[in-house]
Design a protein around this motif. Structure first.
Motif, PDB file in Angstrom:
ATOM      1  N   VAL A   1      23.965   9.608  -7.400  1.00 32.35           N
ATOM      2  CA  VAL A   1      22.735   9.183  -7.682  1.00 32.35           C
ATOM      3  C   VAL A   1      21.739   9.412  -6.535  1.00 32.35           C
ATOM      4  CG1 VAL A   1      21.124   7.487  -8.797  1.00 32.35           C
ATOM      5  CG2 VAL A   1      23.455   7.776  -9.498  1.00 32.35           C
ATOM      6  N   ASP A   2      20.795  10.016  -6.562  1.00 28.55           N
ATOM      7  CA  ASP A   2      19.768  10.171  -5.737  1.00 28.55           C
ATOM      8  C   ASP A   2      18.257   9.704  -6.282  1.00 28.55           C
ATOM      9  OD1 ASP A   2      21.113  11.069  -3.236  1.00 28.55           O
ATOM     10  OD2 ASP A   2      21.197  13.183  -4.054  1.00 28.55           O
ATOM     11  N   THR A   3      17.662   8.589  -5.611  1.00 27.35           N
ATOM     12  CA  THR A   3      16.487   8.274  -5.943  1.00 27.35           C
ATOM     13  C   THR A   3      15.194   8.537  -4.923  1.00 27.35           C
ATOM     14  OG1 THR A   3      17.528   6.634  -7.322  1.00 27.35           O
ATOM     15  CG2 THR A   3      15.070   6.192  -7.115  1.00 27.35           C
ATOM     16  N   TYR A   4      14.153   9.336  -5.331  1.00 23.62           N
ATOM     17  CA  TYR A   4      13.276   9.493  -4.562  1.00 23.62           C
ATOM     18  C   TYR A   4      11.967   9.004  -4.772  1.00 23.62           C
ATOM     19  CZ  TYR A   4      15.979  13.770  -3.776  1.00 23.62           C
ATOM     20  OH  TYR A   4      17.266  14.462  -3.504  1.00 23.62           O
ATOM     21  N   TYR A   5      11.040   8.390  -3.817  1.00 23.36           N
ATOM     22  CA  TYR A   5       9.840   7.743  -3.861  1.00 23.36           C
ATOM     23  C   TYR A   5       8.796   8.500  -3.067  1.00 23.36           C
ATOM     24  CZ  TYR A   5      12.888   4.049  -5.515  1.00 23.36           C
ATOM     25  OH  TYR A   5      13.948   3.379  -6.240  1.00 23.36           O
ATOM     26  N   THR A   6       7.565   8.903  -3.842  1.00 22.49           N
ATOM     27  CA  THR A   6       6.535   9.372  -2.828  1.00 22.49           C
ATOM     28  C   THR A   6       5.228   8.439  -3.257  1.00 22.49           C
ATOM     29  OG1 THR A   6       5.490  11.263  -1.903  1.00 22.49           O
ATOM     30  CG2 THR A   6       5.951  11.319  -4.346  1.00 22.49           C
TER      31      THR A   6
ATOM     32  N   ASP B   1       0.899  -0.999   0.171  1.00 26.86           N
ATOM     33  CA  ASP B   1      -0.055  -0.039  -0.092  1.00 26.86           C
ATOM     34  C   ASP B   1       0.992   1.278  -0.096  1.00 26.86           C
ATOM     35  OD1 ASP B   1      -1.617   2.104   0.419  1.00 26.86           O
ATOM     36  OD2 ASP B   1      -2.713   1.054   1.987  1.00 26.86           O
ATOM     37  N   TYR B   2       1.022   1.887  -1.160  1.00 29.39           N
ATOM     38  CA  TYR B   2       2.071   2.945  -1.327  1.00 29.39           C
ATOM     39  C   TYR B   2       1.465   4.335  -0.855  1.00 29.39           C
ATOM     40  CZ  TYR B   2       4.117  -0.338  -4.383  1.00 29.39           C
ATOM     41  OH  TYR B   2       4.486  -1.394  -5.288  1.00 29.39           O
ATOM     42  N   ARG B   3       0.328   4.142   0.053  1.00 20.66           N
ATOM     43  CA  ARG B   3      -0.024   5.379   0.840  1.00 20.66           C
ATOM     44  C   ARG B   3       0.533   5.322   2.383  1.00 20.66           C
ATOM     45  NH1 ARG B   3      -6.547   4.154   0.227  1.00 20.66           N
ATOM     46  NH2 ARG B   3      -5.426   2.360   1.326  1.00 20.66           N
ATOM     47  N   THR B   4       1.331   4.383   2.601  1.00 20.32           N
ATOM     48  CA  THR B   4       1.789   4.408   3.871  1.00 20.32           C
ATOM     49  C   THR B   4       3.391   4.470   3.578  1.00 20.32           C
ATOM     50  OG1 THR B   4       2.287   2.089   4.315  1.00 20.32           O
ATOM     51  CG2 THR B   4       0.347   3.157   4.813  1.00 20.32           C
ATOM     52  N   LEU B   5       4.301   5.154   4.343  1.00 26.11           N
ATOM     53  CA  LEU B   5       5.632   5.369   4.239  1.00 26.11           C
ATOM     54  C   LEU B   5       6.570   4.129   4.359  1.00 26.11           C
ATOM     55  CD1 LEU B   5       7.994   7.746   3.517  1.00 26.11           C
ATOM     56  CD2 LEU B   5       7.940   8.024   5.814  1.00 26.11           C
TER      57      LEU B   5
ATOM     58  N   GLU C   1       9.808  -0.114   2.328  1.00 22.69           N
ATOM     59  CA  GLU C   1      10.266  -1.367   2.442  1.00 22.69           C
ATOM     60  C   GLU C   1      10.004  -2.266   0.695  1.00 22.69           C
ATOM     61  OE1 GLU C   1      10.830  -5.469   3.136  1.00 22.69           O
ATOM     62  OE2 GLU C   1      10.948  -3.712   4.462  1.00 22.69           O
ATOM     63  N   LYS C   2       9.176  -1.645   0.288  1.00 28.25           N
ATOM     64  CA  LYS C   2       8.841  -2.248  -1.417  1.00 28.25           C
ATOM     65  C   LYS C   2       9.737  -1.547  -2.587  1.00 28.25           C
ATOM     66  CE  LYS C   2       5.700  -5.092   0.022  1.00 28.25           C
ATOM     67  NZ  LYS C   2       5.815  -6.745  -0.178  1.00 28.25           N
ATOM     68  N   THR C   3      10.331  -0.359  -2.141  1.00 26.87           N
ATOM     69  CA  THR C   3      11.377   0.054  -3.219  1.00 26.87           C
ATOM     70  C   THR C   3      12.669  -0.076  -2.679  1.00 26.87           C
ATOM     71  OG1 THR C   3      10.989   2.259  -2.223  1.00 26.87           O
ATOM     72  CG2 THR C   3       9.372   1.498  -3.961  1.00 26.87           C
ATOM     73  N   LYS C   4      12.976  -0.722  -1.883  1.00 25.31           N
ATOM     74  CA  LYS C   4      14.520  -0.957  -1.473  1.00 25.31           C
ATOM     75  C   LYS C   4      15.242  -1.229  -2.612  1.00 25.31           C
ATOM     76  CE  LYS C   4      14.475  -2.003   3.741  1.00 25.31           C
ATOM     77  NZ  LYS C   4      14.548  -2.849   4.527  1.00 25.31           N
ATOM     78  N   GLY C   5      16.588  -0.954  -2.748  1.00 21.32           N
ATOM     79  CA  GLY C   5      17.389  -0.920  -3.892  1.00 21.32           C
ATOM     80  C   GLY C   5      18.877  -1.310  -3.354  1.00 21.32           C
ATOM     81  N   THR C   6      19.681  -2.203  -4.237  1.00 21.64           N
ATOM     82  CA  THR C   6      20.922  -2.306  -3.888  1.00 21.64           C
ATOM     83  C   THR C   6      21.792  -1.833  -4.977  1.00 21.64           C
ATOM     84  OG1 THR C   6      20.880  -4.420  -5.077  1.00 21.64           O
ATOM     85  CG2 THR C   6      20.320  -4.313  -2.660  1.00 21.64           C
ATOM     86  N   ILE C   7      23.128  -1.741  -4.757  1.00 16.94           N
ATOM     87  CA  ILE C   7      23.917  -1.162  -5.705  1.00 16.94           C
ATOM     88  C   ILE C   7      25.163  -2.217  -5.673  1.00 16.94           C
ATOM     89  CG2 ILE C   7      25.069   0.237  -4.211  1.00 16.94           C
ATOM     90  CD1 ILE C   7      25.767   2.121  -6.691  1.00 16.94           C
ATOM     91  N   GLN C   8      25.622  -2.473  -6.879  1.00 18.70           N
ATOM     92  CA  GLN C   8      26.945  -3.250  -7.045  1.00 18.70           C
ATOM     93  C   GLN C   8      28.195  -2.647  -6.691  1.00 18.70           C
ATOM     94  OE1 GLN C   8      28.698  -6.344  -7.130  1.00 18.70           O
ATOM     95  NE2 GLN C   8      27.059  -6.930  -8.501  1.00 18.70           N
ATOM     96  N   GLN C   9      29.172  -2.947  -5.790  1.00 15.63           N
ATOM     97  CA  GLN C   9      30.275  -2.348  -5.515  1.00 15.63           C
ATOM     98  C   GLN C   9      31.441  -2.791  -6.312  1.00 15.63           C
ATOM     99  OE1 GLN C   9      30.067  -3.100  -1.045  1.00 15.63           O
ATOM    100  NE2 GLN C   9      29.992  -0.888  -1.020  1.00 15.63           N
ATOM    101  N   PHE C  10      32.493  -1.916  -6.676  1.00 17.98           N
ATOM    102  CA  PHE C  10      33.551  -2.507  -7.486  1.00 17.98           C
ATOM    103  C   PHE C  10      34.837  -1.915  -6.728  1.00 17.98           C
ATOM    104  CE2 PHE C  10      29.985  -2.149 -10.288  1.00 17.98           C
ATOM    105  CZ  PHE C  10      30.271  -3.193 -11.197  1.00 17.98           C
ATOM    106  N   ASP C  11      35.959  -2.544  -6.898  1.00 12.49           N
ATOM    107  CA  ASP C  11      37.320  -1.881  -6.444  1.00 12.49           C
ATOM    108  C   ASP C  11      37.824  -1.066  -7.554  1.00 12.49           C
ATOM    109  OD1 ASP C  11      38.451  -3.719  -8.486  1.00 12.49           O
ATOM    110  OD2 ASP C  11      39.088  -5.082  -6.956  1.00 12.49           O
ATOM    111  N   ALA C  12      39.096  -0.502  -7.418  1.00 15.60           N
ATOM    112  CA  ALA C  12      39.710   0.653  -8.309  1.00 15.60           C
ATOM    113  C   ALA C  12      39.893   0.026  -9.682  1.00 15.60           C
ATOM    114  CB  ALA C  12      40.969   1.053  -7.764  1.00 15.60           C
TER     115      ALA C  12
END
Length: 280
Positions: free
Chosen positions: A201-206, A141-145, A150-161
């Motif tokens: 990178v900033d990703t916003y959700y509302t 229910d996207y009307r609750t923060l 919880e439903k839009t959690k994301g991950t990012i791949q990490q790399f070395d140099a």
């Protein structure tokens, strides 16, 4: 526009351009979008945002959005263009500008500052799940923060140099307020690796309804660690951050027309997050 909103469909122009291999390119050619404020009606709400001066390219959804109509038709329509397109994301407004990084004649790369917004529509079956069943966890229910986060959690791949993968890491989350509206924000910085430039990178959700939310992605071609705010920044970094600030402070989403229900994401504008905390 691939740097801005990769593979997002601007549904208002689907029928006109579905026969072209690159509909976005044709849209930019035939319908240049000047700087200024743009408003899109989403059911009984309005979403408005300003395209700042100095953008290199811009696109916006030229039709109001009837989410029920699109929810029924979008999956099949998108297959006409590209089987890899996300089947429940509609483009709203997107724009970008080229940034000549470095100091002449020591220009090292040509980056881009980009901002793109999209409307996510949950599949129809999602809203029909019995919340007492074992499938309850699939429904949001996207009307609750809490549910939105919880439903839009994301991950990012990490790399070395050297560009070797180090595994995925969940991106940090916080809550910010823009023009009296709460947004859940993911923030991460990518250091330059091999031949890939650094970026923030900033990703916003509302949330805008029980089964839909707006996603806003902001990309800046620099990182705070390289150009901290308490130090003198190059002119191109200042211009990039000012470009982002102008767009972010213009965002407004109206309350549902004629609704007596409070909007969970609306708070007093005195709680607005200072813009310097929103801009890289």
């Amino acid at each position: 526009m691939s740097l801005l909103m990769p593979k997002l469909l601007f549904a208002a122009d689907l029928e006109t351009y579905k026969n072209f291999r690159n509909p976005q390119q044709r849209l930019d050619q035939d319908y240049p979008v000047p700087p200024g404020s743009y408003t899109i009606r989403i059911d009984d709400r309005t979403f408005s945002m300003t395209i700042p001066e100095g953008r290199t390219a811009a696109t916006y959804n030229r039709n109001d959005i009837d989410t029920q109509n699109y929810r029924e038709q979008i999956s099949e329509a998108i297959k006409v263009l590209d089987k890899n397109l996300p089947n429940r994301m509609l483009g709203l407004i997107g724009f970008w500008r080229k940034d000549q990084t470095g100091t002449w004649p020591f220009v090292s790369t040509y980056g881009a500052t980009s901002i793109g917004t999209g409307l996510y529509l949950a599949p129809e079956w999602e809203s029909k799940i019995d919340r007492t069943s074992d499938k309850e966890s699939l429904w949001a229910d996207y009307r609750t923060l809490e549910s939105l986060v919880e439903k839009t959690k994301g991950t990012i791949q990490q790399f070395d140099a050297k560009g070797n993968r180090l595994g995925r890491k969940e991106t940090p989350r916080d809550v910010v307020v823009i023009n009296g509206r709460q947004w859940a924000r993911e923030h991460y910085e990518k250091a330059a690796i091999v031949d890939l430039p650094e970026e923030t990178v900033d990703t916003y959700y509302t949330g805008v309804s029980e089964n839909s939310y707006i996603r806003l992605i902001v990309r800046a071609p620099y990182t705070a660690s390289r150009y901290p705010k308490d130090k003198e920044r190059p002119e191109w970094v200042k211009q990039s951050s000012a470009f982002i600030a102008q767009a972010l402070t213009s965002i407004k989403i109206s309350a549902p027309a004629g609704s007596a229900e409070p909007d969970f994401f609306t708070v007093d504008e005195s709680q607005n997050t200072p813009i310097e905390m929103l801009v890289p």
